[in-house]
Design an enzyme around this catalytic site. Sequence first.
Site, PDB file in Angstrom:
ATOM      1  N   CYS A  22       0.831  -1.204   0.000  1.00  0.00           N
ATOM      2  CA  CYS A  22       0.000   0.000   0.000  1.00  0.00           C
ATOM      3  C   CYS A  22       0.871   1.262   0.000  1.00  0.00           C
ATOM      4  O   CYS A  22       0.457   2.311  -0.490  1.00  0.00           O
ATOM      5  CB  CYS A  22      -0.959   0.013   1.188  1.00  0.00           C
ATOM      6  SG  CYS A  22      -0.166   0.024   2.796  1.00  0.00           S
ATOM      7  N   HIS A  65      -1.202   1.657   7.692  1.00  0.00           N
ATOM      8  CA  HIS A  65      -1.711   1.489   6.331  1.00  0.00           C
ATOM      9  C   HIS A  65      -1.640   2.828   5.614  1.00  0.00           C
ATOM     10  O   HIS A  65      -1.894   3.878   6.195  1.00  0.00           O
ATOM     11  CB  HIS A  65      -3.163   0.996   6.395  1.00  0.00           C
ATOM     12  CG  HIS A  65      -3.785   0.818   5.047  1.00  0.00           C
ATOM     13  ND1 HIS A  65      -3.299  -0.068   4.116  1.00  0.00           N
ATOM     14  CD2 HIS A  65      -4.873   1.401   4.475  1.00  0.00           C
ATOM     15  CE1 HIS A  65      -4.054  -0.023   3.020  1.00  0.00           C
ATOM     16  NE2 HIS A  65      -5.003   0.870   3.215  1.00  0.00           N
TER      17      HIS A  65
END
Length: 734
Positions: A114, A645
Amino acid sequence: MASLRERVFHELNLKPEVNIKIYVVNGENWELVDTTQSIDSYFDTAQKICIDTEQDGEFFYKKPPQAPATKSLFGPSNSIGNGSYSGYSGGGTSASSGGVPPGQCGLQNLGNTCFMASALQCLSNMPQLREYFLSDEYLNDLNEENPLGTHGNLAQAVGELFKSMWNGQFGSVSPRRFKAIIGQFAPRFNGYSQQDSHELMAYVLDGLHEDLNRIKKKPYFEDNDELAKLPLHEYAQKSWEMYKMRNDSIIVDTLHGQLKSTLICPVCAKISIKFDPFGYISLPLPPKEQISRQTVIIMFFKRKWAKFSFTLTENTTVAEAEELMRAKLQFEEERHFVFFYCQPVSDEVVLLRPNDTIRQSMGREVFVAEVLHDPHAPGTRIVVGFNRFKINRQCSLPMIYTLKSGEELTRKFVFDTILETTKHLFFHDKEFNLDENNGEDENEEMTTSSTANAAQNGNVTADKAWPPFRIMYAPAGSSSPISLPENDDPIPFPANGNDNYRNYQQVTFFWKDGKTKMFNQYKGADLIEREIAVQLRRKVHLYETLEWFTTKEQLGEQDLWYCPECKKHERATKQLDLWKLPDILILHLKRFQYTRWSREKLTWDVEIPVKGLDLTNIVANEKHEKAIYDLIAVSRHYGSMSGGHYTASGFNDKIKKWIDFNDACASITIGPNDPYESSDPYMLVYRRRRLDANGQPIQDVYSDESYKCRLPSKRSHEQSAADSIDENMEMDED
């Protein structure tokens, strides 16, 4: 990178003629550092490095052979036509029959990638860069022979990926081939471990620049000290022209600017100015605030001393504490102060500068001495006075004195000021007659001197063979004090710089043992304690981070600068200033903090202007055109150091809407509030507003329909050279 190289030679005590190679160590992979790139391309996070030195014409480390890069990694050449993307393993996820807006395309997570998706979405939403790749103009600039690049592989990978993301046919695509290329040329990004989006962004931009550098053969320039003698603006222009003669690409045209770097030697005041290019700006954030208490005692001349108990943070500065102290005491007239503390064992004085933190370890008090003159005024000198007996036993607290510009430190000053202040503050009997022996045995020996020395130095009366003290003086840090002269000749100050807080003079009265009973040992212990609490910071404004970036600071002991005048390394003061700003400005918020002992994420809310970030007044170049920016992309990091994230948001200039990107998911969203306040932004991408014929900014990029992407014109190497002369971290779990 030049600083890193100097550090290597200094730490390892290498001779200047030794050839070295620097490697980034990633497990079993060693990646050779390209010293022409930005240091953040390799060391944004805590990386280990290895230094290989050449001996007998050979280096120790032999890099294992690897398969040469081939264009088969991208599939057949006809696979990128008509919007298809069969060159990427797994292809893409098709959108519904109605298609999706160009650019509303996610990037599939390949396992802890990510960080890659977030950085690529920011790059994809830079209009000038995107259109350059979509129009295939980049093919004309491919520099496959450049040893500093990836032989064109990275540029082709980005071009193919952008075409797939912007053809409106896929809701998401897999960046597997892009990841393979990155891993092949930068092994630290190989595998599927945690990585940092800014570090990837820095590497990609540097790699694209070298792959697309229009300069096929870079000219060599030796360092020319004569350039620094030119007028400042001419020096900056020449530095930029020389940079452009070696570096000419879409990345330089769009994202590179120029910084002014100023170093000042604290000893000889030598000023060194250089102009360096930049591709992004890493902005500091304040460390996490740890609450603590600090006792501060204010030593006045004529009024009762004050004692404060500060509730403050580890980063509260002396200047901040002084401002709070003045507000509490509400002085009617101007007063000047010097902050200091005493070393635990030797009781030596350490003077604190305004930018030093006031918090001291081991529970030591901080003292604030009232002085007669402003210690920051040009020419002001500081004198520290001690009263001791035996070897290093103190009779009283030390005191601080100042001499204004032009005033000399003499025997008269020592007696009229230092001795009189000592009597006033620290004697039981203020009228105590120093000329009297007070019944003491005249044959008593002074512990610090012989009979002859005692009679010669520090006499208050000429007819006494045994004066009550001996006076010595010594520069700060010296272990060889000198007896005070009998005449009134000026006592010199250290001649190694203009730093008052470092180059002060010490005057010490060594008292006979029997005379110590005169001292009251007063240390302010009987004062009523007052409480002051420092207001805790809740958020940071983006303008503050830019101010901190351009604030003058003193280099640490591990980052000494080699002064060409002093011929040795010194703790110079350093200041960075913005000088030339690019069309696309990348601001990196340094949220991840690494030390030898800890790693943490700084979770400050940052107040971010979305429209109209005006940097015109921050630029040191007063001739710079107006520089007003609008936010067009954000890379965000959620979570902590133990797990996090990355996502991204970008302004799609084709449909005039913001799109939120979360790996494979891409959806139209409401634009951020202005100002945008959050603890998640990690990288900010700004686009500069165009200027009209009068040099005034045109409306913001969100509403300016006529704001067309301006691609740099195609130029040959000869034309380019002539023109230039003329003018994170994703953590353990995703």
